[in-house]
Design an enzyme around this catalytic site. Structure first.
Site, PDB file in Angstrom:
ATOM      1  N   ASN A   1       0.855  -1.182   0.000  1.00  0.00           N
ATOM      2  CA  ASN A   1       0.000   0.000   0.000  1.00  0.00           C
ATOM      3  C   ASN A   1       0.894   1.235   0.000  1.00  0.00           C
ATOM      4  O   ASN A   1       1.856   1.309   0.768  1.00  0.00           O
ATOM      5  CB  ASN A   1      -0.895   0.012   1.253  1.00  0.00           C
ATOM      6  CG  ASN A   1      -1.906  -1.116   1.242  1.00  0.00           C
ATOM      7  OD1 ASN A   1      -2.443  -1.459   0.195  1.00  0.00           O
ATOM      8  ND2 ASN A   1      -2.172  -1.702   2.401  1.00  0.00           N
TER       9      ASN A   1
ATOM     10  N   HIS B   1       6.798   2.920   6.873  1.00  0.00           N
ATOM     11  CA  HIS B   1       8.071   2.191   6.756  1.00  0.00           C
ATOM     12  C   HIS B   1       7.739   1.079   5.764  1.00  0.00           C
ATOM     13  O   HIS B   1       6.828   0.271   6.025  1.00  0.00           O
ATOM     14  CB  HIS B   1       8.473   1.635   8.127  1.00  0.00           C
ATOM     15  CG  HIS B   1       9.742   0.835   8.165  1.00  0.00           C
ATOM     16  ND1 HIS B   1      10.765   1.056   9.070  1.00  0.00           N
ATOM     17  CD2 HIS B   1      10.144  -0.236   7.410  1.00  0.00           C
ATOM     18  CE1 HIS B   1      11.739   0.162   8.876  1.00  0.00           C
ATOM     19  NE2 HIS B   1      11.384  -0.642   7.874  1.00  0.00           N
TER      20      HIS B   1
ATOM     21  N   HIS C   1       6.755  -1.890   3.557  1.00  0.00           N
ATOM     22  CA  HIS C   1       6.466  -3.274   3.960  1.00  0.00           C
ATOM     23  C   HIS C   1       5.635  -3.953   2.885  1.00  0.00           C
ATOM     24  O   HIS C   1       4.746  -3.353   2.296  1.00  0.00           O
ATOM     25  CB  HIS C   1       5.727  -3.327   5.298  1.00  0.00           C
ATOM     26  CG  HIS C   1       4.499  -2.464   5.368  1.00  0.00           C
ATOM     27  ND1 HIS C   1       4.567  -1.112   5.596  1.00  0.00           N
ATOM     28  CD2 HIS C   1       3.183  -2.753   5.229  1.00  0.00           C
ATOM     29  CE1 HIS C   1       3.346  -0.606   5.609  1.00  0.00           C
ATOM     30  NE2 HIS C   1       2.476  -1.585   5.372  1.00  0.00           N
TER      31      HIS C   1
HETATM   32  P1  AMP Z   1      -0.472  -0.654   5.944  1.00  0.00           P
HETATM   33  O1  AMP Z   1      -1.867  -0.334   6.394  1.00  0.00           O
HETATM   34  O2  AMP Z   1      -0.331  -1.158   4.536  1.00  0.00           O
HETATM   35  O3  AMP Z   1       0.467   0.509   6.244  1.00  0.00           O
HETATM   36  O4  AMP Z   1       0.004  -1.882   6.823  1.00  0.00           O
HETATM   37  C1  AMP Z   1       0.369  -1.756   8.155  1.00  0.00           C
HETATM   38  C2  AMP Z   1       0.045  -3.060   8.809  1.00  0.00           C
HETATM   39  O5  AMP Z   1       0.741  -3.134  10.030  1.00  0.00           O
HETATM   40  C3  AMP Z   1      -1.445  -3.244   9.136  1.00  0.00           C
HETATM   41  O6  AMP Z   1      -1.944  -4.388   8.436  1.00  0.00           O
HETATM   42  C4  AMP Z   1      -1.465  -3.438  10.654  1.00  0.00           C
HETATM   43  O7  AMP Z   1      -2.396  -4.409  11.069  1.00  0.00           O
HETATM   44  C5  AMP Z   1      -0.029  -3.885  10.924  1.00  0.00           C
HETATM   45  N1  AMP Z   1       0.468  -3.587  12.259  1.00  0.00           N
HETATM   46  C6  AMP Z   1       0.319  -2.437  12.967  1.00  0.00           C
HETATM   47  N2  AMP Z   1       0.948  -2.540  14.150  1.00  0.00           N
HETATM   48  C7  AMP Z   1       1.513  -3.777  14.194  1.00  0.00           C
HETATM   49  C8  AMP Z   1       2.292  -4.482  15.153  1.00  0.00           C
HETATM   50  N3  AMP Z   1       2.653  -3.929  16.330  1.00  0.00           N
HETATM   51  N4  AMP Z   1       2.688  -5.734  14.866  1.00  0.00           N
HETATM   52  C9  AMP Z   1       2.333  -6.311  13.695  1.00  0.00           C
HETATM   53  N5  AMP Z   1       1.620  -5.692  12.740  1.00  0.00           N
HETATM   54  C10 AMP Z   1       1.205  -4.446  12.986  1.00  0.00           C
HETATM   55 ZN    ZN Z   2      10.967   2.791  10.138  1.00  0.00          ZN
END
Ligand code: AMP
Ligand code: ZN
Length: 117
Positions: A90, A101, A103
């Site tokens: 995304n 960050h 991912h």
């Molecule tokens: P995005 O919305 O593409 O930026 O993805 C961020 C993702 O990080 C989301 O699917 C969240 O559920 C996930 N997320 C947020 N905090 C954590 C955490 N502490 N550990 C694991 N996943 C997380």
């Molecule tokens: Zn970072």
């Protein structure tokens, strides 16, 4: 400087071990951990250890690291025994990016509709 850890970044804190995560794989340059709010039976995030805000800035600033992340998505899929899976980056709040960050989401373990919502 590009790639440097950011004090206010959740995923930099996971890389540093300051916030716990269910880590499934690690390499010298990447970490893969389970998403805390899974959208599929398998939902793993693959991140570069270095901080880049999104996939494009990662590819621009550190192309070999971008390749490491992509290679790890496949390694996760193999480890999770996924025959089919979806890799999602995304980019931008309007597309659902909430953590700035870079991912890759690796989603699988159920049928995945196309086009996505
Ligand atoms: P995005 O919305 O593409 O930026 O993805 C961020 C993702 O990080 C989301 O699917 C969240 O559920 C996930 N997320 C947020 N905090 C954590 C955490 N502490 N550990 C694991 N996943 C997380
Ligand atoms: Zn970072």
């Amino acid at each position: 400087m590009a790639g440097e850890a950011q004090d206010d970044c959740l995923f930099c804190k996971i890389v540093a071990g300051q916030i716990p995560a269910t880590i499934v794989r690690q390499t010298a340059t990447t970490v893969a951990f389970r998403d805390i709010n899974p959208k599929a039976p398998v939902h793993v995030l693959v991140i570069p250890k270095a901080h880049y805000p999104d996939a494009a800035s990662l590819a621009e600033g550190a192309p070999e690291l971008a390749a490491d992340v992509l290679r790890e998505t496949q390694a996760v899929a193999e480890e999770e025994k996924l025959e089919s899976y979806r890799t999602v980056f995304n980019t931008g709040a309007g597309a659902g990016q909430t953590v700035f960050h870079a991912h890759a989401h690796v989603l699988g373990g159920r049928g995945l509709q196309w086009p996505p919502g």
